[in-house]
Enzyme design. Structure first.
Site, PDB file in Angstrom:
ATOM      1  N   PRO A  50     -16.458   8.594   8.809  1.00 50.39           N
ATOM      2  CG  PRO A  50     -17.758   8.232  10.707  1.00 50.39           C
ATOM      3  CD  PRO A  50     -16.649   7.621   9.894  1.00 50.39           C
ATOM      4  CD  GLU A 105      -0.889  -0.574  -6.585  1.00 44.92           C
ATOM      5  OE1 GLU A 105      -2.060  -0.497  -6.174  1.00 44.92           O
ATOM      6  OE2 GLU A 105      -0.545  -0.233  -7.729  1.00 44.92           O
ATOM      7  CD  GLU A 109      -8.063  -7.847  -4.828  1.00 40.47           C
ATOM      8  OE1 GLU A 109      -8.111  -8.158  -3.618  1.00 40.47           O
ATOM      9  OE2 GLU A 109      -8.124  -6.676  -5.228  1.00 40.47           O
ATOM     10  CB  ALA A 161     -11.533  -5.462  -0.750  1.00 39.94           C
ATOM     11  NE  ARG A 179      -3.952  -1.887  -0.188  1.00 46.81           N
ATOM     12  CZ  ARG A 179      -4.718  -2.063  -1.260  1.00 46.81           C
ATOM     13  NH1 ARG A 179      -4.402  -1.460  -2.397  1.00 46.81           N
ATOM     14  NH2 ARG A 179      -5.783  -2.843  -1.221  1.00 46.81           N
TER      15      ARG A 179
END
Length: 199
Positions: free
Chosen positions: A128, A154, A110, A89, A77
């Site tokens: 939120p 990546e 995935e 996801a 990431r």
């Protein structure tokens, strides 16, 4: 002894502020960023930056094999400069792709599985305080292995780890798994689904 009275929580009661201006400052495939100006009850103005989903909910899949293991994806990431363990996801390709279709596609691409059964078991707001992003979690059963796709540049060669719920739970407690959607899904699964697991 005094008695405390707690009022029932109502998430849809009247807002304490009024939106008076909104400008889009950035648009991307999955998200847009707006600068929004509000007026408070005291008629004081203030501006906030809001992140908006462009194509719909983020979708994640907790896929349970016949052996009782779940698939976790190793991904690098960029914002956090680290490797993560996450559920399969992703986002809809566009506003026409339905949540179940996203779940099916991401599980295949995935993790390398197709499933005969998908059940949505959770939906939550990610952050939120500055975003309207929601994530929907699906539970997948009756898996068949298929060829995996490729992730982005990546993580061109992603690995899939198959672990039990107990092992995944231990990794959450140890801080090895930090991705929020994956943490929530594992804790919910560890707590039990009731009849969902036997459907």
């Amino acid at each position: 002894m005094t008695q405390q009275i707690y009022r029932r929580f109502d998430p849809w009661r009247t807002a304490p502020v009024q939106e008076i201006d909104r400008k889009e400052v950035l648009a991307s495939h999955y998200f847009s960023v707006d600068q929004v100006t509000y007026a408070s009850a005291q008629n004081k103005q203030f501006t906030r930056t809001m992140l908006n989903e462009s194509t719909g909910d983020t979708i994640a899949v907790l896929a349970m094999t016949d052996e009782g293991t779940i698939a976790l994806i190793e991904q690098y990431r960029l914002p956090t400069h680290r490797w993560t363990l996450e559920l399969p996801a992703g986002h809809p390709r566009d506003s026409s792709e339905r949540p179940l279709e996203v779940a099916q596609r991401k599980l295949r691409e995935e993790a390398g599985y197709e499933a005969r059964s998908f059940t949505q078991f959770e939906r939550f707001i990610n952050t939120p305080s500055f975003s309207n992003q929601h994530t929907a979690l699906f539970y997948a059963q009756d898996l068949t292995q298929v060829e995996r796709g490729k992730l982005g540049p990546e993580t061109p060669h992603h690995d899939v780890r198959l672990v039990s719920i107990d092992e995944a739970y231990d990794m959450v407690i140890a801080g090895t798994i930090l991705d929020a959607k994956t943490v929530i899904a594992i804790l919910r699964t560890k707590a039990g689904f009731g009849d969902l697991e036997r459907s």
